[in-house]
Scaffold this active site. Structure first.
Site, PDB file in Angstrom:
ATOM      1  N   ASP A 152      40.991  28.382 107.474  1.00  0.00           N
ATOM      2  CA  ASP A 152      42.409  28.323 107.888  1.00  0.00           C
ATOM      3  C   ASP A 152      43.406  28.897 106.881  1.00  0.00           C
ATOM      4  O   ASP A 152      44.447  29.406 107.271  1.00  0.00           O
ATOM      5  CB  ASP A 152      42.869  26.889 108.202  1.00  0.00           C
ATOM      6  CG  ASP A 152      42.241  26.326 109.454  1.00  0.00           C
ATOM      7  OD1 ASP A 152      41.676  27.100 110.237  1.00  0.00           O
ATOM      8  OD2 ASP A 152      42.314  25.104 109.634  1.00  0.00           O
ATOM      9  N   ASP A 157      42.914  14.872 109.328  1.00  0.00           N
ATOM     10  CA  ASP A 157      41.979  14.940 110.452  1.00  0.00           C
ATOM     11  C   ASP A 157      40.564  15.313 110.039  1.00  0.00           C
ATOM     12  O   ASP A 157      39.615  14.935 110.706  1.00  0.00           O
ATOM     13  CB  ASP A 157      42.509  15.857 111.563  1.00  0.00           C
ATOM     14  CG  ASP A 157      42.928  17.230 111.056  1.00  0.00           C
ATOM     15  OD1 ASP A 157      42.752  17.516 109.856  1.00  0.00           O
ATOM     16  OD2 ASP A 157      43.419  18.020 111.879  1.00  0.00           O
TER      17      ASP A 157
END
Ligand SMILES: *[C@@H]1O[C@H](CO)[C@@H](O)[C@H](O)[C@H]1NC(C)=O
Ligand SMILES: *[C@@H]1O[C@H](CO)[C@@H](O)[C@H](O)[C@H]1NC(C)=O
Length: 526
Positions: A468, A59
């Site tokens: 993340d 993504d």
């Protein structure tokens, strides 16, 4: 996973004395190895004609080509800052007629975060080089619903013809010249109604997901002329969401008898069975979904059969990735899109969905029978060491929108998660001993958001601050780190630095969006 901008970690092969300006010097740049992805892999696609040819899309981190040794080669690392939205890949199509041809629908966001329109990237050399065909609208590689698909498809009987299902109400688009130019299919009027959250003023969750997949029925035509039957899924709930054309896209109608309760995520053809399998979830994904179903559409008899593997209190997720074993008609597999507890789940059927077996089952609570062995040896920072205390306990994974069996090898399978790619090469054991090997198989995929890099004059060669997944101490640039930073664990390390007069003193700052008991709180971050 859902960071705003991706950067691959790069390092020159030579040592890194950065202090003095030196005369121009030739560097050989290589990726710093982390061994395992680091974010969501929404799509994996095998080519049905050329053995072993497969691609994965991410993504925020571009697209990748599979190598024979299970590693992946990045295809979009050439994209510079001006073309950063190439790294958001919303759909991928590999040509079933001329396998050298590859198409990527790229663009990062359909809201204001990305000012640029999207483009179809066209390659005729397996992704070594691309030309861009600009689209007159945005493409959302990192938008909600990015795991549905594929929304880009090549006609298997006339490969000059492609369809692309757009977001944002822009409808269905068609190219008749190998992707060079695109026109809107005016006869296809349904643009999908589903919007994740209309009240989101950022525009991120308030845009229409749009057309979610395009699937040709290859059996309806013959080589050399356009395939008559085409199925199209759109992101809608409560109104028709699967359409069919029987005249190569001239006219369209809703497929009769469809169940419109949930959103169709995947429409996968099983040519030998003359069937279309559809997975549904009550959300757009990739984080949400608490209910779903699977239907099998018999094309010859125009009948739908509900083949959902579980029901009642065992059904607390939607369905995402779906695959058919082209070598063994009737052998199919499906992934729970998000079974957040106690772990992800995958089901397999060898009789076209009449009966299913799971990847794990309760022995007696809390003991699970795990019908698999697990290895994260290529990326040991995954698995038990994973940064997220909660999702880290999920061995099988989450956000499982891509699941594929190699069309030439019934033993070889891959699936994408929110963190990496897993898979194995002994899948047929599922049907004999019911115990398969699951390995991390994302070596070469690098889709993290690099927030900071330091190379202190003494100590480890490189330390990274990563979105993340915290970041790493890279004692070697060519082997995967054993763990990410563990103490403290946040999620995103926002920056990292060292004291110039005492380089062993290192400071790292971060933001904690991950160390939370319920994974759905991820949503609020976006
Ligand atoms: C449609 O799907 C929903 C959810 O799976 C189910 O409850 C309902 O019974 C289905 N409707 C029909 C007519 O089969
Ligand atoms: C499957 O094999 C693994 C590795 O040998 C083993 O740990 C596991 O217990 C087996 N699963 C079952 C249900 O027997």
């Amino acid at each position: 996973m859902f960071s705003f901008k991706a950067l691959t970690i790069w390092a020159a092969a030579s040592a890194i004395p950065l202090i003095f300006a030196v005369s121009p010097q030739a560097y050989t740049w290589k990726n710093v190895k982390i061994g395992g992805g680091g974010g969501f892999v929404p799509g994996i696609v095998f080519n049905p004609k050329e053995k072993g040819l497969a691609y994965a899309r991410t993504d925020i981190g571009g697209a990748y080509k599979l190598n024979a040794d299970d590693t992946w080669t990045p295809l979009l690392d050439f994209a510079d800052d001006a073309r950063w939205n190439y790294w958001g890949v919303d759909a991928l199509a590999t040509d079933p007629v001329q396998p050298n041809r590859l198409y990527l629908a790229t663009g990062m966001y359909t809201n204001s975060w990305d000012p640029n329109n999207g483009q179809i990237l066209i390659s005729t050399d397996y992704g070594k080089t691309f030309t861009a065909s600009k689209l007159p609208f945005k493409v959302g590689g990192n938008m909600p619903g990015r795991g549905m698909g594929e929304r880009l498809a090549i006609d298997p009987n006339n490969n000059a013809v492609l369809y692309f299902g757009a977001r944002s109400g822009n409808g269905l688009w068609k190219s008749v010249n190998f992707g060079s130019t695109w026109t809107k299919v005016s006869s296809f009027t349904n643009t999908g109604t589903f919007i994740p959250d209309a009240s989101d003023s950022s525009g991120y969750n308030s845009d229409k997901i749009g057309i979610s997949w395009v699937t040709f029925d290859s059996t309806s035509g013959s080589s050399g002329s356009s395939t008559p039957r085409i199925f199209v899924g759109v992101a809608s709930k409560g109104s028709n969401n699967i359409f069919v054309s029987n005249d190569a896209g001239s006219t369209w109608s809703a497929v009769a008898g469809q169940n419109t309760t949930f959103i169709p995520h995947k429409g996968v053809l099983s040519p030998a069975e003359k069937a279309l399998y559809v997975t549904y979830s009550d959300g757009a994904g990739p984080y949400d979904g608490t209910l779903g179903s699977i239907y099998k559409y018999n094309i010859a008899t125009s009948t739908w059969t509900d083949i959902t593997p579980v029901s009642g209190s065992d059904l607390y997720f939607g369905f995402g990735g779906f695959t058919v074993d082209l070598q063994k008609p009737g052998t199919i597999m499906v992934a729970a899109l998000n079974s957040w507890w106690p772990d992800g789940q995958i089901f397999r059927s060898t009789d076209g969905g009449a009966s299913w077996s799971p990847l794990w089952a309760w022995a007696s609570y809390p003991t699970m029978n795990k019908y698999y062995s697990y290895s994260d040896s290529l990326a040991p920072w995954l698995g038990p060491n994973y940064v997220d205390g909660t999702a880290g306990n999920l061995q099988i994974g989450w956000m499982m929108e891509s699941l594929v069996i190699n069309p030439f090898d019934s033993n070889h399978w891959l699936y994408g998660t929110g963190a990496t790619i897993y898979g194995g090469r002994d899948l047929l054991k599922w049907d004999t001993t019911h115990n398969v090997t699951i390995k991390s198989l994302a070596d070469g995929i690098e889709e993290t958001s690099i927030q900071g890099l330091i190379s202190p004059p003494s100590g480890p060669t490189l330390l990274s601050a990563v979105g993340d997944i915290e970041g790493f101490v890279h004692t070697s640039l060519d082997s995967a780190p054993a763990t990410s930073f563990l103490n403290p664990k946040w999620s995103t390390s926002a920056d990292i630095d060292f004291a110039g007069n005492k380089p062993t003193n290192i400071v790292r700052i971060g933001t904690g969006d991950r160390y939370v008991p319920k994974s759905l709180s991820y949503l609020s971050k976006n």
